[in-house]
Enzyme design. Sequence first.
Site, PDB file in Angstrom:
ATOM      1  N   ASP A 123      -5.094   3.502  -9.449  1.00 35.69           N
ATOM      2  CA  ASP A 123      -4.869   2.275  -8.670  1.00 35.69           C
ATOM      3  C   ASP A 123      -4.808   1.031  -9.543  1.00 35.69           C
ATOM      4  O   ASP A 123      -5.682   0.800 -10.385  1.00 35.69           O
ATOM      5  CB  ASP A 123      -5.988   2.093  -7.637  1.00 35.69           C
ATOM      6  CG  ASP A 123      -5.876   3.102  -6.505  1.00 35.69           C
ATOM      7  OD1 ASP A 123      -5.087   4.060  -6.631  1.00 35.69           O
ATOM      8  OD2 ASP A 123      -6.581   2.918  -5.506  1.00 35.69           O
ATOM      9  N   ASP A 165      -0.783  10.390   0.248  1.00 32.49           N
ATOM     10  CA  ASP A 165      -1.802  10.152  -0.776  1.00 32.49           C
ATOM     11  C   ASP A 165      -2.767  11.350  -0.855  1.00 32.49           C
ATOM     12  O   ASP A 165      -3.418  11.692   0.136  1.00 32.49           O
ATOM     13  CB  ASP A 165      -2.549   8.869  -0.377  1.00 32.49           C
ATOM     14  CG  ASP A 165      -3.411   8.320  -1.474  1.00 32.49           C
ATOM     15  OD1 ASP A 165      -3.630   9.004  -2.477  1.00 32.49           O
ATOM     16  OD2 ASP A 165      -3.898   7.183  -1.303  1.00 32.49           O
TER      17      ASP A 165
HETATM   18  C1  GLA Z   1      -5.715   5.366  -2.867  1.00 32.15           C
HETATM   19  C2  GLA Z   1      -4.327   4.849  -3.236  1.00 32.15           C
HETATM   20  C3  GLA Z   1      -4.221   3.369  -2.922  1.00 32.15           C
HETATM   21  C4  GLA Z   1      -4.492   3.143  -1.447  1.00 32.15           C
HETATM   22  C5  GLA Z   1      -5.849   3.723  -1.057  1.00 32.15           C
HETATM   23  C6  GLA Z   1      -6.058   3.702   0.444  1.00 32.15           C
HETATM   24  O1  GLA Z   1      -6.717   4.786  -3.637  1.00 32.15           O
HETATM   25  O2  GLA Z   1      -4.073   5.085  -4.598  1.00 32.15           O
HETATM   26  O3  GLA Z   1      -2.933   2.876  -3.274  1.00 32.15           O
HETATM   27  O4  GLA Z   1      -3.465   3.740  -0.697  1.00 32.15           O
HETATM   28  O5  GLA Z   1      -5.966   5.081  -1.482  1.00 32.15           O
HETATM   29  O6  GLA Z   1      -7.262   4.289   0.830  1.00 32.15           O
END
Ligand code: GLA
Length: 425
Positions: free
Chosen positions: A246, A175
């Site tokens: 998200d 990520d």
């Molecule tokens: C980002 C990702 C999420 C999750 C969070 C964890 O926002 O897009 O899917 O993994 O980080 O902190």
Amino acid sequence: MRHSAVLSVAVLTLSSLTAVAQSTPNTAKKPLQRYAPPPAAQTPPIHPNDKNPSSGTPPMGWNSWNFFAQRVTDQDIRNAADQLVASGMKDAGYIYVNIDDTWEGERDANGVLSSNSKFPDMKALADYVHSKGLKLGIYSSPGPKTCAGFEGSLDHEVQDAELYTSWGVDYLKYDLCSFRESVMATHAPDDKAAQMRMMIAAYEKMNKALKSTDRPIVYSLCQYGWDAVWEWGPNVGANLWRTTGDIQPNWQSIYSILNEQAGLARYAGPGHWNDPDMLEVGNGRLTLAENRTHFSMWAMLAAPLLAGNDLLNMTPEVRSILTNRDVIAIDQDRLGREAMRAYSEGEVDVWARHLSGGALAVAVVNAGSDRYSTHPFYLSLAKLGLHGPLKGKDLWTGKETTLTDHMTLELASHDILLVRIPAAK
Ligand code: GLA
């Protein structure tokens, strides 16, 4: 009509929609060229070092973030593994149990990372998950910190890949998070193109690190769909890449993500998938219709099916949505072709997906907040390149249904009609 004829008529018409719409001013704003099916030669191959045959179809499993977020513990992961088995989800194909952010502890003097006190023994946890016939996923960032502010993998990529391998990890979600500010914005503040090259190099670096281990590890990119990741993701070994920000457990989020996927079909295929984010089925206040539509459309999109709900307290209705084998079969269809949005009329969208052997799946989504019987929707088979009547199976009632041109459909708000039409004889 022979199978290939059905397929080619549909393809022809999806392309010919382009021509029709180009001369039609009120549809001209759509990115029409994206309706064209993917030319085979441009579809990226499964990456050459693919040691991961299970990614031939979209990965299925469960991820901790959507329900537990930062609270997740070792016990929650064990419970999830137990429940995947007990609920029948494992038998339906849900294999990966993925720990998202907040498992990370500190690095020692040699840079070796530990898990934190919520995860006292990662190797033992991996062994437990494996003992259930499941696989374990983990999470990190190319930056110094993860999105939740825990330790990332910057400058420790090989070390971390070896650590995951020693634990028995089978899946990595990587990520972007702090890499953006700490590296991209810091080293090339005014040069967006240079920033994107740094990002791609960072993903390639972890790809090389993973490939240098002997373990097949599914590689999941999470950088929210920036810089047309679908164009370069396969080249850095990605088995899947997030195409959006998200997801949230509400209709607005799910429907807007769904619409962002129109046009991305050509980039997905066996071993490399667009990822419109993990499932929210069973979370928040989603109605059963919304849960059905969300699940059906992620299957139409050949999306990874990573459940994100509280498996210990799952209702029978949510369980039956997540384990609908007919819908899962659409997602896992070995042809690996994503659905395309064939047309929209008012608040109703019609998507179609080619399936192996010449079968088709058709989805009709009512995105409106109402559907009165005085305002039925008239399905146009002609716009799908099809001629009715067509017999198929309604995948939510399980019953045979017949689609005819201009038939009236009355769908409840946010509900879906999902029909599989077998190849014509
Ligand atoms: C980002 C990702 C999420 C999750 C969070 C964890 O926002 O897009 O899917 O993994 O980080 O902190």
